[in-house]
Write an enzyme that holds these catalytic residues in place. Structure first.
Site, PDB file in Angstrom:
ATOM      1  CG  ASP A  32      -2.292   0.612   0.889  1.00  0.00           C
ATOM      2  OD1 ASP A  32      -2.316   1.627   0.167  1.00  0.00           O
ATOM      3  OD2 ASP A  32      -3.318   0.096   1.362  1.00  0.00           O
ATOM      4  CG  ASP A  54       2.597   4.155  -7.373  1.00  0.00           C
ATOM      5  OD1 ASP A  54       1.665   3.435  -7.786  1.00  0.00           O
ATOM      6  OD2 ASP A  54       2.785   5.320  -7.773  1.00  0.00           O
ATOM      7  CB  VAL A  55       0.016  -0.901  -7.793  1.00  0.00           C
ATOM      8  CG1 VAL A  55      -0.329  -1.501  -6.446  1.00  0.00           C
ATOM      9  CG2 VAL A  55      -0.946   0.232  -8.154  1.00  0.00           C
ATOM     10  CG  ASN A  78      -8.375  -4.212  -2.836  1.00  0.00           C
ATOM     11  OD1 ASN A  78      -9.595  -4.202  -3.055  1.00  0.00           O
ATOM     12  ND2 ASN A  78      -7.820  -3.439  -1.904  1.00  0.00           N
ATOM     13  CE1 TYR A 143     -12.837   2.163  -9.211  1.00  0.00           C
ATOM     14  CE2 TYR A 143     -15.094   1.756  -9.916  1.00  0.00           C
ATOM     15  CZ  TYR A 143     -14.016   1.444  -9.104  1.00  0.00           C
ATOM     16  OH  TYR A 143     -14.113   0.416  -8.198  1.00  0.00           O
ATOM     17  CE  LYS A 147     -11.659  -1.028 -10.166  1.00  0.00           C
ATOM     18  NZ  LYS A 147     -10.615  -1.835  -9.464  1.00  0.00           N
TER      19      LYS A 147
END
Length: 246
Positions: A32, A54-55, A78, A143, A147
């Site tokens: 996270d 950071d992803v 997630n 968003y 997704k």
């Protein structure tokens, strides 16, 4: 003990996944952005390992994976952000930032983890998508696209990595009373109104999503690959029930 690696695991849905996974006997590690925000779940579950990163940055993800000392048996993508607003009023930078975390970041982590899973011979990846990408609505801007894109990437990953021992599925939460939507449902009237539109006549709980994720990672779901599991109480299939017949 099997190892679950959960991005965005410091708060909300991710924290509940960590909680449920540990209760089921998983060794849990989370990635996270901020340790301070994750402090409540880390205090609650002191055995959970935390990695700050950071992803969307390869270096921080690689550093975390190296720090694990083992290849994850389960990766849960997630980590996500959401900002409501009309498309015309959303700046390009904000649009790009939402895509970067929700889609690019998930793909970045998946590629890096999958390479290690494939070398080891097995693994499971579960991406968190959303019903906002299935039946979208005004105001969710990037968003929804992120997704829906992640759902498509899930299918592609499953086809490419399935023959190499890695299953890839996704879970699409509906209206969940928690996570990023917690503030919306703090208004009881809003929560009740929305729950009344769901065939199951309730909003979802964070545990509903966590349990779906862990089931997909289990041996009971070993023949499920490339699937998007919609967890929404039947809402996205209820369009016709909302249209008057006379």
């Amino acid at each position: 003990m099997a190892l679950a690696f959960i991005t965005g695991g410091g708060t909300g849905l991710g924290a509940e996944m960590a909680r449920c996974a540990q209760a089921q006997g998983w060794d849990v590690a989370i990635l996270d952005l901020c340790r301070d925000a994750a402090r409540p779940i880390l205090d609650e579950l002191p055995d959970v390992r935390f990695f700050e990163g950071d992803v969307a940055r390869e270096d921080t993800v690689v550093s975390a994976l190296d720090g694990l000392g083992a290849v994850p048996d389960l990766l849960v993508n997630n980590a996500g952000i959401l900002k409501f607003g009309s498309l015309l009023e959303t700046s390009f930078d904000e649009f790009a930032r939402i895509l970067n975390v929700n889609l690019t970041g998930a793909v970045n982590v998946s590629r890096l983890v999958a390479a290690r899973m494939i070398a080891r011979g097995h693994g499971s990846i579960v991406n968190i998508t959303s019903t906002a990408g299935i039946a979208t609505s005004p105001g969710v801007n990037a968003y929804a696209g992120a997704k829906r894109g992640l759902a498509a990437m899930t299918e592609m990953m499953a086809q490419e990595w399935g023959p190499l021992g890695v299953r890839v599925n996704s879970v699409a939460p509906g209206m969940i009373q928690g996570g990023m939507s917690r503030s919306i449902y703090a208004d009881r009237a809003v929560a009740d109104r929305r729950a009344s539109a769901v065939p199951s006549r309730r909003l979802g709980a964070e545990a509903d999503i966590a349990n779906a994720v862990l089931w997909l990672a289990s041996e009971e779901a070993s023949y499920i690959n490339g699937h998007e599991l919609v967890v929404d109480g039947g809402l996205t299939k209820a369009t016709m029930s909302m249209i008057p017949r006379d």
